[in-house]
Design an enzyme around this catalytic site. Structure first.
Site, mmCIF file in Angstrom:
data_model
loop_
_atom_site.group_PDB
_atom_site.id
_atom_site.type_symbol
_atom_site.label_atom_id
_atom_site.label_comp_id
_atom_site.label_asym_id
_atom_site.label_seq_id
_atom_site.Cartn_x
_atom_site.Cartn_y
_atom_site.Cartn_z
ATOM 1 N NE ARG A 53 -10.766 -9.894 -1.904
ATOM 2 C CZ ARG A 53 -10.845 -9.124 -2.846
ATOM 3 N NH1 ARG A 53 -11.540 -9.467 -3.983
ATOM 4 N NH2 ARG A 53 -11.097 -7.910 -2.237
ATOM 5 C CE LYS A 87 -3.885 -1.921 2.526
ATOM 6 N NZ LYS A 87 -4.969 -1.802 1.724
HETATM 7 N N1 BES Z 1 -8.220 -3.822 4.356
HETATM 8 C C1 BES Z 1 -8.323 -3.281 2.991
HETATM 9 C C2 BES Z 1 -9.627 -2.734 2.643
HETATM 10 C C3 BES Z 1 -9.674 -1.301 3.187
HETATM 11 C C4 BES Z 1 -9.158 -0.223 2.447
HETATM 12 C C5 BES Z 1 -10.140 -0.822 4.401
HETATM 13 C C6 BES Z 1 -9.350 0.903 2.760
HETATM 14 C C7 BES Z 1 -10.392 0.195 4.819
HETATM 15 C C8 BES Z 1 -9.949 1.286 4.117
HETATM 16 C C9 BES Z 1 -8.435 -4.627 1.908
HETATM 17 O O1 BES Z 1 -7.462 -5.826 2.563
HETATM 18 C C10 BES Z 1 -7.456 -4.045 0.526
HETATM 19 O O2 BES Z 1 -6.435 -3.788 0.813
HETATM 20 N N2 BES Z 1 -8.592 -4.304 -0.254
HETATM 21 C C11 BES Z 1 -8.348 -3.965 -1.378
HETATM 22 C C12 BES Z 1 -8.586 -5.009 -2.769
HETATM 23 C C13 BES Z 1 -8.099 -4.622 -4.034
HETATM 24 C C14 BES Z 1 -6.560 -4.875 -3.953
HETATM 25 C C15 BES Z 1 -8.864 -5.686 -4.806
HETATM 26 C C16 BES Z 1 -8.807 -2.482 -1.745
HETATM 27 O O3 BES Z 1 -9.854 -2.387 -1.360
HETATM 28 O O4 BES Z 1 -8.027 -1.600 -2.252
HETATM 29 ZN ZN ZN Z 2 -5.333 -5.502 1.917
#
Ligand code: BES
Ligand code: ZN
Ligand code: ZN
Length: 503
Positions: free
Chosen positions: A355, A280
């Site tokens: 997931r 990230k």
């Molecule tokens: N924990 C994150 C989701 C999230 C994002 C929670 C922002 C709170 C605030 C999750 O694990 C994630 O990173 N999801 C990705 C999925 C993507 C790579 C398909 C996302 O939402 O960007």
């Molecule tokens: Zn994530």
């Protein structure tokens, strides 16, 4: 912090006595004390205070005034009381939150809140909502504040008394205790979320569950890394590969009676999500300590269930817990994992890890406990924030009856949800060329394709998924919800279980 008072309002010699007044004619303050009536009438006449939501005024009673021994008397508006019971509950919580924020500003330590009388709601409901509002708004997380900087020291109300305001005392006690249990559990969930990644680890989830179990008659089981290997939980193990801390699958069980249906709860317990190799961006990454809010909601709801021992339902809770880091053995984009039960998955993006851990927990839990319904909660996708903002939790489900129950539980708690669709056209987006499925769905419908991934693991069991990424922190602005973690879904789950049989 909250106790029911047997004392008369006149005898309360604390820092602040609080009354709540509805906007329209409803007589919510039925005090026989002439002084408070006179004051309200005068405030009303002046036009300064009409009882609207958010309105308030306070005064300093004369020491000769026999009606009051309190240092200050605060009057807070409830707004026009709504016909709808759930909206009315929310009005009480909001007014309680307004009172507490004023009390904080004035450094009030001892407060007495007088319940509004003629609201049209049952006494227990009024007391429950007031207790929730008072406790949720008096929350502060200052564990790591040493007082090194004096301006950091913020006061909290130390003692809060609830006066029945003329409502039936025993009902008030019952409602207050119900509100107290649920709200205190939500505050514990906020504490877990506020803890940094090095303060709340998978091992701490496991320890907390053991503590809940030993203080009640819930049973607790922790599946550790070696057992996961034997069981073939490739999702949790895969996500955990880049972390130095071992993963845990935490299981808590409330056994009511054999003939009752079993509800299974599953909560994402990602104690820190860096994204893994699909790293990230640095800005805001610290917020990913909150990626365990689904797990926190589930475990804290179980704490309430342990105390209340509800009738007509059994509950089993599973919290898959790990970090998602990018250590030398971390899972890589393109790697293929095998989930519990045998489904293979191509990991296109290591940041779509929630997931992966939920899939193992869902498949294992359904196989082992054969539940009649499954609800999972997760801070799963950023996409749900794009769609619903921070105001509603995303709800995706294969079962309309379960949806109705959850929507109702959320409305009651002031934690609204909004249903999004599922369908084969979305499921197609997670087809893989080399494995059974892949872990991201490409452009569009990110919240839905994430749910489609989970759907692959629930078979025919009625199932609902709550995406709380937008509501678990910085939830919609309310007087009783602070910035940061909200404790979302703890009270929704408690309501769901409390009312399971009624619905
Ligand atoms: N924990 C994150 C989701 C999230 C994002 C929670 C922002 C709170 C605030 C999750 O694990 C994630 O990173 N999801 C990705 C999925 C993507 C790579 C398909 C996302 O939402 O960007
Ligand atoms: Zn994530
Ligand atoms: Zn995550």
């Amino acid at each position: 912090m909250l106790k029911l008072s047997a004392k008369k309002t006149a005898g309360f010699a604390g820092d602040m006595l609080v009354y709540f007044l509805a906007e329209s004619g409803k007589k919510t303050v039925s005090s026989s004390r002439s002084a408070i009536r006179r004051s309200i009438r005068n405030a009303w006449k002046s036009g300064d205070f009409t009882g609207k939501t958010g309105e308030s005024y306070w005064f300093y009673p004369n020491s000769a005034d026999k009606d009051f021994s309190a240092r200050r008397v605060l009057v807070v508006g409830l707004g026009k009381l709504n016909e709808d019971e759930n909206l009315c509950r929310e009005q009480i919580r909001l007014a309680a939150g307004t009172a507490v924020s004023i009390a904080h500003r004035l450094k009030v330590q001892r407060l007495m809140a007088v319940l509004p009388e003629k609201t049209g709601l049952p006494a227990a409901t009024v007391a429950e909502s007031m207790a929730e509002g008072l406790i949720l708004s008096n929350y502060r997380f200052d564990k790591y504040k040493t007082g090194h900087k004096s301006e950091d020291i913020k006061v909290r109300i130390k003692q809060c008394l609830l006066h029945d305001g003329g409502l039936e005392h025993s009902r008030v006690r019952q409602g207050m205790n119900a509100g107290k249990r649920a709200a205190e559990a939500a505050c514990v969930a906020r504490n877990m979320a506020n803890e940094p990644g090095n303060g709340w680890t998978p091992a701490q989830f496991a320890q907390f569950a053991r503590d809940v179990a030993s203080a009640s008659d819930l049973s607790c089981r922790i599946i550790d890394k070696s057992a996961m290997k034997k069981l073939g939980m490739g999702g949790i193990l895969g996500v955990n590969q880049g972390s130095a801390l071992p993963p845990k699958l935490v299981i808590l069980k409330y056994k009511g009676a054999k003939k009752w249906p079993t509800l299974m709860l599953v909560g994402k317990g990602l104690t820190f999500d860096s994204g893994g190799i699909s790293l990230k961006p640095a800005a805001g990454m610290e917020d990913m300590k909150y990626d365990m809010c689904g797990g926190a909601a589930v475990i804290c709801a179980m704490q309430v269930i342990a105390k209340e021992r509800p009738k007509g339902i059994n509950v089993v809770a599973l919290i898959p817990a790990t970090e998602n880091l990018s250590g030398a053995s971390a899972i890589k984009p393109g790697d293929i994992i095998t989930h519990y039960g045998g489904i293979t998955s191509e990991v296109i993006n290591t940041d779509a890890e929630g997931r992966l851990i939920l899939a193992d927990a869902l498949a294992y839990g359904i196989k082992t406990y054969k539940p009649d319904a499954v609800v999972d909660l997760a801070t799963l996708t950023g996409a749900v924030i794009v769609g619903l903002g921070h105001h509603r939790t995303g709800l995706l489900s294969t079962d309309d009856e379960l949806v109705a129950k959850i929507l109702d539980a959320g409305e009651r708690a002031g934690e609204p949800l909004w249903r999004l669709p599922l369908g084969p056209e979305y499921s197609k987006q997670i087809n893989s060329k080399v494995a059974d499925i892949r872990n991201i769905g490409g452009k569009g419908g990110g919240t839905i394709t994430a749910a489609c991934y989970l759907q692959e693991f629930v078979g025919d069991t009625p199932w609902a998924h709550l995406d709380i990424a937008g509501t678990a922190w910085n939830f919609t602005e309310k007087s009783y919800v602070p910035k940061g973690p909200s404790g979302i879904a703890v009270r929704t789950l408690v309501n769901l279980v409390r009312n399971w049989k009624k619905n």
